[in-house]
Design a protein around this motif. Structure first.
Motif, PDB file in Angstrom:
ATOM      1  N   THR A 181      79.360  89.684   2.244  1.00 18.34           N
ATOM      2  CA  THR A 181      79.291  89.994   3.667  1.00 18.34           C
ATOM      3  C   THR A 181      78.318  89.023   4.322  1.00 18.34           C
ATOM      4  O   THR A 181      77.187  88.875   3.867  1.00 18.34           O
ATOM      5  N   VAL A 182      78.786  88.364   5.384  1.00 20.55           N
ATOM      6  CA  VAL A 182      77.940  87.452   6.153  1.00 20.55           C
ATOM      7  C   VAL A 182      77.766  88.059   7.538  1.00 20.55           C
ATOM      8  O   VAL A 182      78.729  88.161   8.307  1.00 20.55           O
ATOM      9  N   GLU A 183      76.563  88.500   7.822  1.00 21.73           N
ATOM     10  CA  GLU A 183      76.256  89.043   9.146  1.00 21.73           C
ATOM     11  C   GLU A 183      75.862  87.898  10.065  1.00 21.73           C
ATOM     12  O   GLU A 183      75.354  86.873   9.606  1.00 21.73           O
ATOM     13  N   HIS A 184      76.121  88.050  11.359  1.00 22.33           N
ATOM     14  CA  HIS A 184      75.885  86.976  12.345  1.00 22.33           C
ATOM     15  C   HIS A 184      76.609  85.713  11.919  1.00 22.33           C
ATOM     16  O   HIS A 184      76.085  84.597  12.006  1.00 22.33           O
ATOM     17  N   ALA A 185      77.824  85.888  11.447  1.00 24.69           N
ATOM     18  CA  ALA A 185      78.606  84.787  10.873  1.00 24.69           C
ATOM     19  C   ALA A 185      78.844  83.649  11.859  1.00 24.69           C
ATOM     20  O   ALA A 185      78.794  82.481  11.484  1.00 24.69           O
ATOM     21  N   GLY A 186      79.088  83.978  13.109  1.00 25.34           N
ATOM     22  CA  GLY A 186      79.362  82.954  14.111  1.00 25.34           C
ATOM     23  C   GLY A 186      78.204  82.007  14.344  1.00 25.34           C
ATOM     24  O   GLY A 186      78.389  80.875  14.778  1.00 25.34           O
ATOM     25  N   ASP A 219      90.746  88.723   0.131  1.00 20.59           N
ATOM     26  CA  ASP A 219      91.024  89.069   1.511  1.00 20.59           C
ATOM     27  C   ASP A 219      89.818  88.666   2.354  1.00 20.59           C
ATOM     28  O   ASP A 219      88.682  89.000   1.999  1.00 20.59           O
ATOM     29  N   VAL A 220      90.060  87.937   3.440  1.00 21.24           N
ATOM     30  CA  VAL A 220      88.987  87.506   4.330  1.00 21.24           C
ATOM     31  C   VAL A 220      89.208  88.159   5.688  1.00 21.24           C
ATOM     32  O   VAL A 220      90.297  88.063   6.260  1.00 21.24           O
ATOM     33  N   LYS A 221      88.159  88.829   6.181  1.00 23.18           N
ATOM     34  CA  LYS A 221      88.246  89.488   7.483  1.00 23.18           C
ATOM     35  C   LYS A 221      87.043  89.077   8.323  1.00 23.18           C
ATOM     36  O   LYS A 221      85.929  88.996   7.819  1.00 23.18           O
ATOM     37  N   TYR A 222      87.310  88.850   9.612  1.00 21.68           N
ATOM     38  CA  TYR A 222      86.235  88.576  10.552  1.00 21.68           C
ATOM     39  C   TYR A 222      86.264  89.655  11.621  1.00 21.68           C
ATOM     40  O   TYR A 222      87.286  89.884  12.263  1.00 21.68           O
ATOM     41  N   PHE A 223      85.145  90.343  11.803  1.00 23.67           N
ATOM     42  CA  PHE A 223      85.010  91.398  12.802  1.00 23.67           C
ATOM     43  C   PHE A 223      84.240  90.824  13.984  1.00 23.67           C
ATOM     44  O   PHE A 223      83.015  90.676  13.937  1.00 23.67           O
ATOM     45  N   GLU A 224      84.983  90.468  15.027  1.00 33.03           N
ATOM     46  CA  GLU A 224      84.385  89.806  16.180  1.00 33.03           C
ATOM     47  C   GLU A 224      83.346  90.688  16.876  1.00 33.03           C
ATOM     48  O   GLU A 224      82.302  90.195  17.316  1.00 33.03           O
ATOM     49  N   ASP A 225      83.603  91.997  16.942  1.00 32.22           N
ATOM     50  CA  ASP A 225      82.688  92.886  17.660  1.00 32.22           C
ATOM     51  C   ASP A 225      81.303  92.958  17.027  1.00 32.22           C
ATOM     52  O   ASP A 225      80.305  93.157  17.710  1.00 32.22           O
ATOM     53  N   THR A 226      81.211  92.765  15.705  1.00 28.15           N
ATOM     54  CA  THR A 226      79.910  92.783  15.028  1.00 28.15           C
ATOM     55  C   THR A 226      79.519  91.411  14.493  1.00 28.15           C
ATOM     56  O   THR A 226      78.455  91.268  13.889  1.00 28.15           O
ATOM     57  N   ASP A 227      80.381  90.394  14.694  1.00 26.45           N
ATOM     58  CA  ASP A 227      80.154  89.023  14.209  1.00 26.45           C
ATOM     59  C   ASP A 227      79.870  89.024  12.702  1.00 26.45           C
ATOM     60  O   ASP A 227      78.911  88.448  12.214  1.00 26.45           O
ATOM     61  N   THR A 228      80.753  89.737  11.971  1.00 33.14           N
ATOM     62  CA  THR A 228      80.594  89.891  10.533  1.00 33.14           C
ATOM     63  C   THR A 228      81.813  89.332   9.810  1.00 33.14           C
ATOM     64  O   THR A 228      82.950  89.643  10.168  1.00 33.14           O
ATOM     65  N   VAL A 282      83.680  80.319  12.349  1.00 33.96           N
ATOM     66  CA  VAL A 282      84.614  81.362  11.946  1.00 33.96           C
ATOM     67  C   VAL A 282      86.008  81.162  12.521  1.00 33.96           C
ATOM     68  O   VAL A 282      86.967  81.767  12.047  1.00 33.96           O
ATOM     69  N   SER A 283      86.158  80.299  13.492  1.00 35.11           N
ATOM     70  CA  SER A 283      87.479  80.032  14.056  1.00 35.11           C
ATOM     71  C   SER A 283      88.293  79.111  13.147  1.00 35.11           C
ATOM     72  O   SER A 283      89.489  78.929  13.357  1.00 35.11           O
ATOM     73  N   ASN A 284      87.652  78.545  12.127  1.00 36.46           N
ATOM     74  CA  ASN A 284      88.332  77.581  11.266  1.00 36.46           C
ATOM     75  C   ASN A 284      88.128  77.920   9.788  1.00 36.46           C
ATOM     76  O   ASN A 284      87.818  77.054   8.983  1.00 36.46           O
ATOM     77  N   VAL A 285      88.319  79.178   9.419  1.00 33.68           N
ATOM     78  CA  VAL A 285      88.191  79.590   8.022  1.00 33.68           C
ATOM     79  C   VAL A 285      89.548  79.409   7.354  1.00 33.68           C
ATOM     80  O   VAL A 285      90.554  79.912   7.839  1.00 33.68           O
ATOM     81  N   THR A 286      89.577  78.662   6.253  1.00 33.32           N
ATOM     82  CA  THR A 286      90.818  78.428   5.523  1.00 33.32           C
ATOM     83  C   THR A 286      90.619  78.717   4.047  1.00 33.32           C
ATOM     84  O   THR A 286      89.489  78.804   3.564  1.00 33.32           O
ATOM     85  N   TYR A 287      91.725  78.837   3.347  1.00 34.75           N
ATOM     86  CA  TYR A 287      91.701  79.105   1.914  1.00 34.75           C
ATOM     87  C   TYR A 287      92.681  78.159   1.251  1.00 34.75           C
ATOM     88  O   TYR A 287      93.831  78.066   1.663  1.00 34.75           O
ATOM     89  N   VAL A 288      92.228  77.434   0.241  1.00 31.49           N
ATOM     90  CA  VAL A 288      93.083  76.524  -0.507  1.00 31.49           C
ATOM     91  C   VAL A 288      92.866  76.793  -1.986  1.00 31.49           C
ATOM     92  O   VAL A 288      91.720  76.818  -2.449  1.00 31.49           O
ATOM     93  N   GLN A 289      93.959  77.016  -2.716  1.00 35.85           N
ATOM     94  CA  GLN A 289      93.841  77.232  -4.148  1.00 35.85           C
ATOM     95  C   GLN A 289      94.062  75.906  -4.852  1.00 35.85           C
ATOM     96  O   GLN A 289      95.069  75.238  -4.638  1.00 35.85           O
ATOM     97  N   ILE A 290      93.103  75.523  -5.691  1.00 38.79           N
ATOM     98  CA  ILE A 290      93.172  74.270  -6.431  1.00 38.79           C
ATOM     99  C   ILE A 290      93.428  74.591  -7.899  1.00 38.79           C
ATOM    100  O   ILE A 290      92.633  75.293  -8.528  1.00 38.79           O
TER     101      ILE A 290
END
Length: 74
Positions: free
Chosen positions: A45-50, A2-11, A55-63
């Motif tokens: 956890t990646v803090e200050h991710a932006g 599960d991937v989540k981006y929290f815009e308010d904390t940029d995490t 972070v607007s282009n995070v994708t997941y591909v299973q190979i």
């Protein structure tokens, strides 16, 4: 996973499992690794991710293994 981006904390939080976190390790500036009791990675956890990734282009591909080998033979 599960991937989540929290815009308010940029995490950015990437959960690999729902196992209990018993230890958090600092893996460098703004990167935390959370481990279970067996030392397996539960989440990242990646803090200050932006500031570090797009972070607007995070994708997941299973190979699959067969696909990975066919891609290498090209």
């Amino acid at each position: 996973m599960d991937v989540k981006y929290f815009e308010d904390t940029d995490t950015l939080l990437i959960d690999f499992s729902d196992r209990e976190i018993v230890e958090t390790r600092d893996a460098g500036e703004d990167l935390l690794i959370e481990l279970d009791g067996d030392g397996k990675i539960v989440s990242l956890t990646v803090e200050h991710a932006g500031e570090r990734i797009d972070v607007s282009n995070v994708t997941y591909v299973q190979i699959t293994a067969s696909r990975a080998w066919s891609d290498l033979s090209r």
